[in-house]
Write a protein that holds these residues in place. Structure first.
Motif, PDB file in Angstrom:
ATOM      1  N   ALA A 280      47.896  43.915  46.824  1.00  0.00           N
ATOM      2  CA  ALA A 280      48.697  42.973  45.805  1.00  0.00           C
ATOM      3  C   ALA A 280      47.891  41.980  44.864  1.00  0.00           C
ATOM      4  O   ALA A 280      47.697  41.412  43.754  1.00  0.00           O
ATOM      5  CB  ALA A 280      49.881  43.203  46.238  1.00  0.00           C
ATOM      6  N   LYS A 281      47.622  40.540  45.526  1.00  0.00           N
ATOM      7  CA  LYS A 281      47.049  39.897  45.497  1.00  0.00           C
ATOM      8  C   LYS A 281      45.805  39.367  44.990  1.00  0.00           C
ATOM      9  O   LYS A 281      45.181  39.185  44.071  1.00  0.00           O
ATOM     10  CB  LYS A 281      47.089  38.217  46.529  1.00  0.00           C
ATOM     11  CG  LYS A 281      48.185  38.047  47.122  1.00  0.00           C
ATOM     12  CD  LYS A 281      48.027  36.816  48.498  1.00  0.00           C
ATOM     13  CE  LYS A 281      49.819  36.142  48.545  1.00  0.00           C
ATOM     14  NZ  LYS A 281      49.206  35.748  50.151  1.00  0.00           N
ATOM     15  N   LYS A 282      44.959  40.645  45.484  1.00  0.00           N
ATOM     16  CA  LYS A 282      43.643  40.707  44.672  1.00  0.00           C
ATOM     17  C   LYS A 282      43.991  41.788  43.837  1.00  0.00           C
ATOM     18  O   LYS A 282      43.100  40.868  42.688  1.00  0.00           O
ATOM     19  CB  LYS A 282      42.852  42.465  45.810  1.00  0.00           C
ATOM     20  CG  LYS A 282      41.177  41.940  45.613  1.00  0.00           C
ATOM     21  CD  LYS A 282      41.184  43.396  46.332  1.00  0.00           C
ATOM     22  CE  LYS A 282      40.580  42.782  47.953  1.00  0.00           C
ATOM     23  NZ  LYS A 282      40.105  43.758  48.743  1.00  0.00           N
ATOM     24  N   ARG A 283      44.458  42.501  43.773  1.00  0.00           N
ATOM     25  CA  ARG A 283      44.993  43.220  41.860  1.00  0.00           C
ATOM     26  C   ARG A 283      45.567  42.202  41.389  1.00  0.00           C
ATOM     27  O   ARG A 283      45.113  42.260  39.662  1.00  0.00           O
ATOM     28  CB  ARG A 283      46.273  44.212  42.406  1.00  0.00           C
ATOM     29  CG  ARG A 283      45.828  44.437  40.869  1.00  0.00           C
ATOM     30  CD  ARG A 283      45.282  45.568  40.005  1.00  0.00           C
ATOM     31  NE  ARG A 283      45.389  46.363  39.029  1.00  0.00           N
ATOM     32  CZ  ARG A 283      44.051  46.394  38.386  1.00  0.00           C
ATOM     33  NH1 ARG A 283      43.107  45.783  38.247  1.00  0.00           N
ATOM     34  NH2 ARG A 283      44.815  47.268  37.047  1.00  0.00           N
ATOM     35  N   ARG A 284      46.760  40.962  41.406  1.00  0.00           N
ATOM     36  CA  ARG A 284      46.995  39.986  40.599  1.00  0.00           C
ATOM     37  C   ARG A 284      45.997  39.218  39.615  1.00  0.00           C
ATOM     38  O   ARG A 284      46.084  38.979  38.774  1.00  0.00           O
ATOM     39  CB  ARG A 284      47.939  39.078  40.743  1.00  0.00           C
ATOM     40  CG  ARG A 284      48.281  38.112  40.640  1.00  0.00           C
ATOM     41  CD  ARG A 284      49.662  37.132  41.537  1.00  0.00           C
ATOM     42  NE  ARG A 284      48.914  36.078  42.558  1.00  0.00           N
ATOM     43  CZ  ARG A 284      49.894  35.990  43.047  1.00  0.00           C
ATOM     44  NH1 ARG A 284      50.788  35.282  42.415  1.00  0.00           N
ATOM     45  NH2 ARG A 284      49.429  35.061  44.077  1.00  0.00           N
ATOM     46  N   LYS A 285      44.748  38.960  41.211  1.00  0.00           N
ATOM     47  CA  LYS A 285      43.460  37.976  40.717  1.00  0.00           C
ATOM     48  C   LYS A 285      42.668  38.718  39.050  1.00  0.00           C
ATOM     49  O   LYS A 285      42.122  38.224  38.472  1.00  0.00           O
ATOM     50  CB  LYS A 285      42.532  37.475  41.488  1.00  0.00           C
ATOM     51  CG  LYS A 285      41.492  36.463  41.614  1.00  0.00           C
ATOM     52  CD  LYS A 285      41.279  36.391  42.926  1.00  0.00           C
ATOM     53  CE  LYS A 285      39.354  35.691  42.675  1.00  0.00           C
ATOM     54  NZ  LYS A 285      39.233  35.197  43.495  1.00  0.00           N
ATOM     55  N   LYS A 286      42.608  40.201  39.999  1.00  0.00           N
ATOM     56  CA  LYS A 286      41.717  40.445  38.587  1.00  0.00           C
ATOM     57  C   LYS A 286      42.376  41.066  37.217  1.00  0.00           C
ATOM     58  O   LYS A 286      41.736  40.912  36.900  1.00  0.00           O
ATOM     59  CB  LYS A 286      41.842  42.213  39.289  1.00  0.00           C
ATOM     60  CG  LYS A 286      40.307  43.337  38.829  1.00  0.00           C
ATOM     61  CD  LYS A 286      39.133  42.719  38.345  1.00  0.00           C
ATOM     62  CE  LYS A 286      38.063  43.522  37.652  1.00  0.00           C
ATOM     63  NZ  LYS A 286      36.562  43.125  37.317  1.00  0.00           N
ATOM     64  N   LEU A 287      43.544  40.738  37.855  1.00  0.00           N
ATOM     65  CA  LEU A 287      44.156  41.507  36.316  1.00  0.00           C
ATOM     66  C   LEU A 287      44.210  39.894  35.368  1.00  0.00           C
ATOM     67  O   LEU A 287      44.446  40.237  34.328  1.00  0.00           O
ATOM     68  CB  LEU A 287      45.514  41.825  36.633  1.00  0.00           C
ATOM     69  CG  LEU A 287      46.144  43.104  37.369  1.00  0.00           C
ATOM     70  CD1 LEU A 287      47.638  43.443  37.834  1.00  0.00           C
ATOM     71  CD2 LEU A 287      46.438  43.966  35.617  1.00  0.00           C
ATOM     72  N   ILE A 288      44.545  38.676  36.208  1.00  0.00           N
ATOM     73  CA  ILE A 288      45.226  37.565  35.568  1.00  0.00           C
ATOM     74  C   ILE A 288      43.331  37.045  34.524  1.00  0.00           C
ATOM     75  O   ILE A 288      43.123  37.127  33.477  1.00  0.00           O
ATOM     76  CB  ILE A 288      44.604  36.564  36.313  1.00  0.00           C
ATOM     77  CG1 ILE A 288      46.433  36.496  36.841  1.00  0.00           C
ATOM     78  CG2 ILE A 288      44.726  35.179  36.292  1.00  0.00           C
ATOM     79  CD1 ILE A 288      46.333  35.497  37.727  1.00  0.00           C
ATOM     80  N   LYS A 289      42.587  37.777  35.707  1.00  0.00           N
ATOM     81  CA  LYS A 289      40.761  37.787  34.831  1.00  0.00           C
ATOM     82  C   LYS A 289      40.619  38.489  33.692  1.00  0.00           C
ATOM     83  O   LYS A 289      40.355  38.121  32.818  1.00  0.00           O
ATOM     84  CB  LYS A 289      39.602  37.787  36.012  1.00  0.00           C
ATOM     85  CG  LYS A 289      38.310  37.700  35.354  1.00  0.00           C
ATOM     86  CD  LYS A 289      37.403  38.003  36.510  1.00  0.00           C
ATOM     87  CE  LYS A 289      36.073  38.027  36.477  1.00  0.00           C
ATOM     88  NZ  LYS A 289      35.046  38.493  37.469  1.00  0.00           N
ATOM     89  N   ASN A 290      41.177  39.767  33.709  1.00  0.00           N
ATOM     90  CA  ASN A 290      40.987  40.234  32.752  1.00  0.00           C
ATOM     91  C   ASN A 290      41.914  40.514  31.555  1.00  0.00           C
ATOM     92  O   ASN A 290      41.686  40.548  30.555  1.00  0.00           O
ATOM     93  CB  ASN A 290      41.166  41.731  33.045  1.00  0.00           C
ATOM     94  CG  ASN A 290      40.478  42.136  34.158  1.00  0.00           C
ATOM     95  OD1 ASN A 290      38.724  42.352  33.944  1.00  0.00           O
ATOM     96  ND2 ASN A 290      41.146  43.872  34.682  1.00  0.00           N
ATOM     97  N   LEU A 291      43.428  39.590  31.833  1.00  0.00           N
ATOM     98  CA  LEU A 291      43.928  39.243  30.654  1.00  0.00           C
ATOM     99  C   LEU A 291      43.528  37.999  29.847  1.00  0.00           C
ATOM    100  O   LEU A 291      43.203  37.819  28.273  1.00  0.00           O
ATOM    101  CB  LEU A 291      45.440  39.327  30.725  1.00  0.00           C
ATOM    102  CG  LEU A 291      45.959  39.929  30.495  1.00  0.00           C
ATOM    103  CD1 LEU A 291      47.762  39.816  32.209  1.00  0.00           C
ATOM    104  CD2 LEU A 291      46.423  40.788  29.960  1.00  0.00           C
ATOM    105  N   LYS A 292      43.021  37.044  30.420  1.00  0.00           N
ATOM    106  CA  LYS A 292      41.815  35.445  29.978  1.00  0.00           C
ATOM    107  C   LYS A 292      40.834  36.589  29.650  1.00  0.00           C
ATOM    108  O   LYS A 292      40.548  36.247  28.178  1.00  0.00           O
ATOM    109  CB  LYS A 292      40.951  34.737  31.353  1.00  0.00           C
ATOM    110  CG  LYS A 292      42.343  34.174  32.273  1.00  0.00           C
ATOM    111  CD  LYS A 292      41.607  33.214  32.846  1.00  0.00           C
ATOM    112  CE  LYS A 292      43.498  32.585  33.909  1.00  0.00           C
ATOM    113  NZ  LYS A 292      42.664  31.810  34.783  1.00  0.00           N
ATOM    114  N   ALA A 293      39.974  37.187  29.805  1.00  0.00           N
ATOM    115  CA  ALA A 293      39.070  37.596  29.250  1.00  0.00           C
ATOM    116  C   ALA A 293      39.434  38.488  27.830  1.00  0.00           C
ATOM    117  O   ALA A 293      38.676  38.183  26.561  1.00  0.00           O
ATOM    118  CB  ALA A 293      37.586  38.873  30.232  1.00  0.00           C
ATOM    119  N   ILE A 294      40.258  38.671  28.363  1.00  0.00           N
ATOM    120  CA  ILE A 294      41.080  39.681  26.307  1.00  0.00           C
ATOM    121  C   ILE A 294      41.377  38.753  25.603  1.00  0.00           C
ATOM    122  O   ILE A 294      41.270  38.448  24.558  1.00  0.00           O
ATOM    123  CB  ILE A 294      42.184  40.546  26.724  1.00  0.00           C
ATOM    124  CG1 ILE A 294      41.571  41.660  27.461  1.00  0.00           C
ATOM    125  CG2 ILE A 294      43.445  40.505  25.781  1.00  0.00           C
ATOM    126  CD1 ILE A 294      42.898  42.385  28.386  1.00  0.00           C
TER     127      ILE A 294
END
Length: 436
Positions: free
Chosen positions: A383-397
């Motif tokens: 879950a922590k790994k997924r959260r990090k990935k989601l935050i990264k994707n949203l910043k890119a957006i």
């Protein structure tokens, strides 16, 4: 009794919503179920019924977990129920505590399932005490606004689930509060139906189920004064602790007894005292299954071709995960009849095939609202790994949107990424809530 056969299906292992009267909510969250694991529960029930010359007619997503917090996997499984089993979407009910963003997402979806909202209280103070997720998703104002928009957009009637707790939320005055809530938010009374379900007893909540007279009076007030249809519902599975998360709680209790050499760990939630009254025998009132009065013709016609899938169900993997051998011979001393043991083994195998069981589960007496944290160490890391990935994707957006606002044209890949923003933000919110 009415010819329908309904499967109650889980969408998660455990639940992060933390509803204090629900055994599953008291467990905490372990992980999301995959589309295959969700679908397999339905397929197995359908195969068993077919062997007896019957058919599975309805599915309710009212087992473990919050279906709208596992939105993509649930929708994929539901589509497969139609294509592989011939179960029309309007024979499937998805229940939620009120995840407003995903209610609106479901509203715009082409999957025409029926929606049920676990309401239980008609004001924010009491609802947040029972369902902590109420505050997180904007309270009753946001929820009822979404309900109104859902019924107006889809033209489909939806259901409010109401667990009746003796002396707490079952009076005529509370029924009027519910009726006025519907009226206040301009929800058409003919577009909602209230399922009245006497509370299922759990070890972590001290409330007791309402009696027959209080249930009937509650329904009468809604119908006669507000024109809102309401039906008392029969509770299913409580005789073998298989109702509303009770089965998993029973497995936990059995494991704890083994691990503690027979010393029982007592679970209590002192915070539930505000919603508690003296325990009494559960009355035989009320039905758990959803209303079927306004069903339209199935979206998928059952044919020999799609029913043939059931003949091959035994070829599916028996379990979604590996299980210890010792778990396969569960013997609960409270179940003395062989038929009961066999039924318990069947239900336990279905549940065990749907989640990774933590090696050790501790049930601790607490003075706070039951935990909603993830209970499995591997699931926490994922879950922590997924959260990090989601935050990264949203910043890119965000960066892509800034470029678009300055007049720079985005390519197809970039546009597709921007289109994922709402879904990723909703998933991030769910992950962060689960990690609390």
């Amino acid at each position: 009794e009415d010819g329908r056969n309904t499967a109650c299906v889980s969408s998660q292992a455990g639940c992060a919503m933390g509803c204090v009267f629900c055994a599953t909510g008291q467990m905490g969250f372990a992980r999301q179920l995959t589309p295959d694991e969700i679908f397999e529960q339905v397929a197995r029930f359908a195969a068993e019924l077919k062997a007896d010359g019957k058919r599975l007619s309805n599915v309710v997503m009212m087992g473990m977990g919050e279906p709208l917090a596992n939105y993509n996997n649930v929708m994929e499984a539901i589509r497969r129920m139609g294509t592989d089993l011939g179960i029309g979407a309007r024979k499937i009910t998805v229940s939620t505590v009120g995840l407003v963003p995903n209610i609106r997402k479901l509203m715009d979806s082409d999957v025409q399932v029926r929606l049920a909202v676990s309401l239980h209280c008609a004001n924010d103070e009491e609802r947040t005490a029972l369902l902590p997720a109420n505050r997180r998703y904007g309270g009753l104002t946001e929820l009822m606004s979404a309900v109104r928009d859902y019924t107006e957009t889809t033209k489909r009637r939806m259901t409010f689930e109401w667990a009746l707790i003796e002396g707490q939320n079952d009076s005529p005055e509370i029924a009027r509060e519910l009726g006025n809530l519907v009226k206040k938010h301009d929800v058409r009374p003919d577009m909602v139906h209230v399922n009245l379900i006497p509370l299922n007893p759990t070890g972590g909540f001290g409330g007791s189920p309402s009696g027959r007279n209080r249930v009937n009076k509650f329904a009468q007030v809604l119908e006669s004064e507000f024109g809102i249809s309401a039906t008392p519902r029969v509770r299913r599975g409580i005789d073998i602790d298989a109702g509303c998360g009770q089965l998993k709680a029973k497995i936990q209790k059995h494991d704890q007894l083994q691990e503690n050499d027979g010393e029982e760990i007592i679970s209590a939630d002192n915070n539930s005292a505000a919603f508690s009254s003296s325990m009494e025998a559960a009355p035989e009132v009320g039905v758990y299954e959803d209303e079927d009065d306004d069903d339209q013709q199935d979206d998928h016609i059952r044919t020999d071709e799609n029913l043939d899938f059931l003949n091959n169900i035994e070829g599916m993997a028996a379990f979604a995960v590996d299980l210890d051998d010792e778990d396969s011979n569960f013997d609960d001393p409270e179940l003395e009849l062989q038929s009961e043991l066999e039924e318990a083994d069947r239900l336990i195998s279905l549940v065990q095939s749907s989640f990774v069981k933590p090696e050790q589960v501790a049930v601790i007496a607490a003075e706070t609202t039951p935990t909603t944290t993830i209970t499995d160490d591997d699931a926490v890391r994922e879950a922590k790994k997924r959260r990090k990935k989601l935050i990264k994707n949203l910043k890119a957006i965000d960066r892509l949107k800034e470029r678009r606002d300055t007049g720079i044209e985005l390519n197809d890949e970039q546009q597709n990424k921007v289109a994922m923003e709402l879904e990723w933000r909703s998933e991030l919110e769910s992950v962060e809530h689960n990690l609390k």
